[in-house]
Design a protein around this motif. Structure first.
Motif, mmCIF file in Angstrom:
data_model
loop_
_atom_site.group_PDB
_atom_site.id
_atom_site.type_symbol
_atom_site.label_atom_id
_atom_site.label_comp_id
_atom_site.label_asym_id
_atom_site.label_seq_id
_atom_site.Cartn_x
_atom_site.Cartn_y
_atom_site.Cartn_z
ATOM 1 N N CYS A 11 36.184 35.905 41.196
ATOM 2 C CA CYS A 11 37.545 35.387 41.080
ATOM 3 C C CYS A 11 38.567 36.499 41.217
ATOM 4 C CB CYS A 11 37.709 34.689 39.735
ATOM 5 S SG CYS A 11 39.373 34.046 39.477
ATOM 6 N N GLY A 12 39.397 36.391 42.240
ATOM 7 C CA GLY A 12 40.451 37.368 42.448
ATOM 8 C C GLY A 12 41.502 37.355 41.352
ATOM 9 N N LEU A 13 41.752 36.189 40.756
ATOM 10 C CA LEU A 13 42.722 36.117 39.655
ATOM 11 C C LEU A 13 42.268 36.964 38.479
ATOM 12 C CD1 LEU A 13 43.835 32.366 39.470
ATOM 13 C CD2 LEU A 13 45.178 34.325 40.230
ATOM 14 N N SER A 14 40.987 36.898 38.160
ATOM 15 C CA SER A 14 40.451 37.688 37.049
ATOM 16 C C SER A 14 40.575 39.177 37.344
ATOM 17 C CB SER A 14 38.982 37.335 36.791
ATOM 18 O OG SER A 14 38.870 35.996 36.396
ATOM 19 N N LEU A 15 40.291 39.559 38.573
ATOM 20 C CA LEU A 15 40.418 40.958 38.961
ATOM 21 C C LEU A 15 41.874 41.403 38.873
ATOM 22 C CD1 LEU A 15 39.227 43.585 40.018
ATOM 23 C CD2 LEU A 15 39.426 42.650 42.333
#
Length: 122
Positions: free
Chosen positions: A59-63
């Motif tokens: 997940c890019g949001l988490s990164l």
């Protein structure tokens, strides 16, 4: 911070398109996974990260949240790329710490304009 950009997408053809679109702004490197990003941002932090929200199973949001919460990487500007363009999706991206949110499909000129604006900020 050097004028470098790190493009993160799990699709090689999109990484190449984005890389070619942004070459006029400086050095453009690419990565396919969050592990690659985490290694690179601590050894050679880019000025700008172009980050896909959906990286396969990652997940890019988490990164994005992780990078913005870390004082060592919080200054990296982040453009999130996503096929999800509803207001709630954009709001979630901005809440995660993104500096810009570009909806797919996008034109290379649109992405270049967003990247240029962020690269000119202090």
């Amino acid at each position: 911070m050097p004028d470098s950009i790190l493009v993160v997408d799990d699709r090689p053809e999109l990484r190449l398109l984005i890389r070619l679109s942004l070459l006029t702004l400086g050095r453009v490197d690419t990565a396919a996974t969050t592990a690659e990003v985490l290694e690179r941002v601590h050894t050679d932090p880019p000025r700008l990260l172009v980050l896909d929200v959906s990286l396969g199973t990652e997940c890019g949001l988490s990164l994005c949240k992780l990078l913005k919460a870390d004082p060592a990487t919080s200054m990296i500007r982040i453009i999130l790329l996503s096929a999800h363009g509803q207001r709630a999706d954009v709001a979630a991206g901005m809440a995660a710490g993104a500096d810009s949110y570009v909806i797919k499909p996008f034109s290379p000129r649109e992405l270049l304009a967003a990247a240029t604006a962020l690269m000119q900020e202090n």
